[in-house]
Design a protein around this motif. Structure first.
Motif, PDB file in Angstrom:
ATOM      1  N   ASN A 176       0.822  -1.212   0.000  1.00  0.00           N
ATOM      2  CA  ASN A 176       0.000   0.000   0.000  1.00  0.00           C
ATOM      3  C   ASN A 176       0.852   1.256   0.000  1.00  0.00           C
ATOM      4  O   ASN A 176       0.513   2.255  -0.631  1.00  0.00           O
ATOM      5  CB  ASN A 176      -0.931   0.001   1.210  1.00  0.00           C
ATOM      6  CG  ASN A 176      -1.943   1.121   1.144  1.00  0.00           C
ATOM      7  OD1 ASN A 176      -2.515   1.387   0.091  1.00  0.00           O
ATOM      8  ND2 ASN A 176      -2.166   1.794   2.262  1.00  0.00           N
ATOM      9  N   ARG A 177       1.979   1.213   0.703  1.00  0.00           N
ATOM     10  CA  ARG A 177       2.858   2.378   0.756  1.00  0.00           C
ATOM     11  C   ARG A 177       3.531   2.644  -0.584  1.00  0.00           C
ATOM     12  O   ARG A 177       3.981   3.768  -0.847  1.00  0.00           O
ATOM     13  CB  ARG A 177       3.919   2.182   1.841  1.00  0.00           C
ATOM     14  CG  ARG A 177       3.342   2.179   3.254  1.00  0.00           C
ATOM     15  CD  ARG A 177       4.437   2.174   4.298  1.00  0.00           C
ATOM     16  NE  ARG A 177       3.873   2.242   5.656  1.00  0.00           N
ATOM     17  CZ  ARG A 177       4.590   2.344   6.763  1.00  0.00           C
ATOM     18  NH1 ARG A 177       5.923   2.394   6.669  1.00  0.00           N
ATOM     19  NH2 ARG A 177       4.012   2.402   7.939  1.00  0.00           N
ATOM     20  N   MET A 178       3.612   1.612  -1.419  1.00  0.00           N
ATOM     21  CA  MET A 178       4.233   1.784  -2.726  1.00  0.00           C
ATOM     22  C   MET A 178       3.373   2.627  -3.665  1.00  0.00           C
ATOM     23  O   MET A 178       3.836   3.096  -4.706  1.00  0.00           O
ATOM     24  CB  MET A 178       4.497   0.416  -3.377  1.00  0.00           C
ATOM     25  CG  MET A 178       5.560  -0.421  -2.673  1.00  0.00           C
ATOM     26  SD  MET A 178       7.196   0.365  -2.670  1.00  0.00           S
ATOM     27  CE  MET A 178       7.269   0.960  -0.966  1.00  0.00           C
ATOM     28  N   LYS A 179       2.100   2.818  -3.318  1.00  0.00           N
ATOM     29  CA  LYS A 179       1.228   3.636  -4.158  1.00  0.00           C
ATOM     30  C   LYS A 179       1.759   5.057  -4.290  1.00  0.00           C
ATOM     31  O   LYS A 179       1.613   5.692  -5.335  1.00  0.00           O
ATOM     32  CB  LYS A 179      -0.185   3.668  -3.564  1.00  0.00           C
ATOM     33  CG  LYS A 179      -0.946   2.372  -3.684  1.00  0.00           C
ATOM     34  CD  LYS A 179      -2.347   2.521  -3.124  1.00  0.00           C
ATOM     35  CE  LYS A 179      -3.144   1.235  -3.274  1.00  0.00           C
ATOM     36  NZ  LYS A 179      -4.510   1.368  -2.728  1.00  0.00           N
ATOM     37  N   VAL A 180       2.376   5.555  -3.245  1.00  0.00           N
ATOM     38  CA  VAL A 180       2.921   6.910  -3.277  1.00  0.00           C
ATOM     39  C   VAL A 180       4.029   7.008  -4.336  1.00  0.00           C
ATOM     40  O   VAL A 180       4.081   7.965  -5.115  1.00  0.00           O
ATOM     41  CB  VAL A 180       3.485   7.299  -1.893  1.00  0.00           C
ATOM     42  CG1 VAL A 180       4.111   8.689  -1.957  1.00  0.00           C
ATOM     43  CG2 VAL A 180       2.387   7.261  -0.852  1.00  0.00           C
ATOM     44  N   LEU A 181       4.883   5.990  -4.384  1.00  0.00           N
ATOM     45  CA  LEU A 181       5.967   5.992  -5.366  1.00  0.00           C
ATOM     46  C   LEU A 181       5.431   5.835  -6.779  1.00  0.00           C
ATOM     47  O   LEU A 181       5.973   6.412  -7.729  1.00  0.00           O
ATOM     48  CB  LEU A 181       6.951   4.853  -5.053  1.00  0.00           C
ATOM     49  CG  LEU A 181       7.780   5.008  -3.771  1.00  0.00           C
ATOM     50  CD1 LEU A 181       8.667   3.801  -3.579  1.00  0.00           C
ATOM     51  CD2 LEU A 181       8.621   6.270  -3.820  1.00  0.00           C
ATOM     52  N   ARG A 182       4.347   5.059  -6.938  1.00  0.00           N
ATOM     53  CA  ARG A 182       3.798   4.848  -8.272  1.00  0.00           C
ATOM     54  C   ARG A 182       3.192   6.123  -8.835  1.00  0.00           C
ATOM     55  O   ARG A 182       3.143   6.316 -10.044  1.00  0.00           O
ATOM     56  CB  ARG A 182       2.714   3.755  -8.237  1.00  0.00           C
ATOM     57  CG  ARG A 182       3.215   2.385  -7.865  1.00  0.00           C
ATOM     58  CD  ARG A 182       2.357   1.309  -8.481  1.00  0.00           C
ATOM     59  NE  ARG A 182       0.957   1.424  -8.142  1.00  0.00           N
ATOM     60  CZ  ARG A 182       0.392   0.861  -7.067  1.00  0.00           C
ATOM     61  NH1 ARG A 182       1.150   0.176  -6.220  1.00  0.00           N
ATOM     62  NH2 ARG A 182      -0.903   0.972  -6.845  1.00  0.00           N
ATOM     63  N   ARG A 183       2.747   7.011  -7.972  1.00  0.00           N
ATOM     64  CA  ARG A 183       2.120   8.258  -8.418  1.00  0.00           C
ATOM     65  C   ARG A 183       3.155   9.305  -8.805  1.00  0.00           C
ATOM     66  O   ARG A 183       2.836  10.299  -9.448  1.00  0.00           O
ATOM     67  CB  ARG A 183       1.204   8.805  -7.332  1.00  0.00           C
ATOM     68  CG  ARG A 183       0.004   7.925  -7.030  1.00  0.00           C
ATOM     69  CD  ARG A 183      -1.000   8.645  -6.156  1.00  0.00           C
ATOM     70  NE  ARG A 183      -2.079   7.787  -5.750  1.00  0.00           N
ATOM     71  CZ  ARG A 183      -2.214   7.266  -4.539  1.00  0.00           C
ATOM     72  NH1 ARG A 183      -1.323   7.546  -3.608  1.00  0.00           N
ATOM     73  NH2 ARG A 183      -3.234   6.492  -4.224  1.00  0.00           N
ATOM     74  N   GLN A 184       4.389   9.112  -8.351  1.00  0.00           N
ATOM     75  CA  GLN A 184       5.432  10.107  -8.609  1.00  0.00           C
ATOM     76  C   GLN A 184       5.964  10.012 -10.041  1.00  0.00           C
ATOM     77  O   GLN A 184       5.956   8.959 -10.625  1.00  0.00           O
ATOM     78  CB  GLN A 184       6.578   9.928  -7.604  1.00  0.00           C
ATOM     79  CG  GLN A 184       6.174  10.239  -6.172  1.00  0.00           C
ATOM     80  CD  GLN A 184       7.298  10.004  -5.198  1.00  0.00           C
ATOM     81  OE1 GLN A 184       8.356   9.491  -5.543  1.00  0.00           O
ATOM     82  NE2 GLN A 184       7.083  10.384  -3.941  1.00  0.00           N
TER      83      GLN A 184
END
Length: 341
Positions: free
Chosen positions: A333-341
C-alpha cells in the motif's frame, strides 16, 4: 495513443474469487487429496467439467485476464511505466518473501522447531525471489507459485514497449507483433518455454479493454483473438504438451474467460466492493504471493497435532489473509505513493 481508464467493479470481486480458488487448490486437495471436501467438489464439479488443478488453473487464468484488461491505461513513457510496474509488482513480491523468511527463521530460532522453509539457504531464497528457478525452467521449492510472475512480467514489459511505439501507429499490429515475439521464443526452446504459453492469456483481457474503449473495431478484435488463440494452443502443444493433451489447460481458461466476460457485461448491475471485501480485493496480490507459504506453515503445525484437515484449511486461509494484510499495509500500500510520482 491515450486510453481512458476503465474501472470495472466486478474485477474486484473476481480478484477475491480467484485468490480463494488458487488457495483452495494449494492448501486443499493439492496437500491432501483424501480431504472429504475436495473429493466431493471434484466428484460434482471439477472432474465432470474437466477443470484441472482443483480450480487453480481457473484462478490463474482469470488473474491473467484481469492483468491484460488493466494494461490499457494512459502511457507516460516507457521508463516511467516500467518504474511503476516494478513498484507495483516486484517490490511487493520481494517484501513478501523477505517478510516470511524473517518470520519463519525467527520462529525456528526461538522454538528450535524446523519447518519446510528453514531447510533452504539464503541463496535459495534469493534465487526464488528473483525467479531464477523459473527462468531456468526448473521447479522452485521455496515458493512455487511465483512461476506466474514470469508470463505476467513478460506481458507487462513487452506490452509497455509496444504500447509506446507500434501501438501509436496500429493497435492491432502491436498485438500481432506481441504474439509473434512470444511464439518465436517458444519455437527457440528457451528454458522457460513451458510458462510462455501463459503469456498469451493477458492478451484476451487486453483485447476486451481495447474494444470497450473504442481503440479497436469488432473485426480487428476477432482477428486479434483468433491469432492469439491459435498461437497459444500451438505453444501449449509445443512447449507444455501435458497441458495440451493430458490436462488441457485451455478448458479451465475457457471457463475463466466466460466468467470474465460475464463480469464485464454485468458490471453496472453489481455493487462495488466495500468493507472487508474491499480489503480482501486490495490484498489479493499479496495473498497470492504468500498463501502457499504462510498458509502451508500454519497448516503443517496443526496437522502435526492431529487437527482435522478442514479446520487446518480454514486456519491456513485466515493466517494467509492476516499475513498478506501485513505485507499490504507495510509495503504494498505504501508503494502507491511511489507509483504516483
Amino acid at each position: 495513443m491515450e486510453a481512458k481508464k476503465i474501472r470495472c467493479k466486478t474485477l474486484d470481486w473476481l480478484r477475491i474469487i480467484c485468490a480463494f480458488l488458487i488457495a483452495y487448490d494449494h492448501l486443499g486437495p493439492a496437500r491432501n487429496e483424501a480431504w472429504i471436501v475436495s473429493q466431493q467438489i471434484s466428484f460434482w464439479i471439477t472432474e465432470p467439467l474437466k477443470i484441472i488443478q482443483y480450480f487453480g488453473a481457473f484462478g490463474v487464468s482469470c488473474f491473467l485476464l484481469i492483468s491484460g484488461f488493466c494494461a490499457n491505461q494512459k502511457s507516460n513513457g516507457i521508463f516511467c511505466e516500467i518504474k511503476k510496474k516494478f513498484v507495483r509488482l516486484i517490490v511487493p513480491m520481494w517484501s513478501a518473501m523477505l517478510l516470511f523468511y524473517i518470520f519463519q527463521a525467527a520462529i525456528t530460532f526461538l522454538t528450535g522447531i524446523e519447518n519446510w522453509w528453514s531447510a533452504f539457504s539464503v541463496k535459495q531464497w534469493i534465487e526464488s525471489a528473483i525467479l531464477i528457478c523459473h527462468l531456468k525452467g526448473i521447479g522452485d521449492p521455496v515458493n512455487g507459485v511465483l512461476w506466474y510472475m514470469v508470463p505476467l512480467l513478460i506481458f507487462v514489459l513487452l506490452w509497455i514497449v509496444l504500447k509506446n511505439t507500434i501501438a501509436k501507429i496500429s493497435m492491432i499490429a502491436s498485438i500481432l507483433i506481441y504474439d509473434a515475439v512470444i511464439l518465436a521464443a517458444v519455437l527457440n526452446g528457451f528454458a522457460m518455454s513451458a510458462v510462455l504459453p501463459f503469456a498469451f492469456m493477458p492478451v484476451f483481457g487486453l483485447i476486451g479493454a481495447l474494444f470497450i474503449n473504442g481503440k479497436i473495431k469488432t473485426c480487428q478484435g476477432i482477428i486479434a483473438a483468433f491469432v492469439t488463440y491459435t498461437a497459444m494452443i500451438f505453444s501449449f502443444w509445443k512447449a507444455a504438451n501435458g497441458y495440451y493433451a493430458d490436462q488441457p489447460y485451455i478448458v479451465s481458461f475457457a471457463y475463466a474467460f466466460l466468467l470474465f466476460v460475464i463480469a464485464i457485461l454485468i458490471d453496472e448491475k453489481i455493487p462495488p466492493v466495500t468493507g472487508i471485501w474491499k480489503w480482501l480485493s486490495q490484498i489479493s496480490y499479496s495473498f497470492y504471493l504468500l498463501h502457499s507459504m504462510a498458509g502451508g506453515w500454519i497448516m503443517s503445525i496443526l496437522e502435526r497435532v492431529g487437527v482435522p484437515y478442514t479446520f487446518c484449511f480454514i486456519a491456513g486461509i485466515i493466517f494467509s489473509v492476516l499475513f498478506s494484510g501485513i505485507n499490504w499495509i507495510v509495503f504494498e500500500n505504501r508503494m502507491k505513493v511511489l507509483r504516483r510520482q
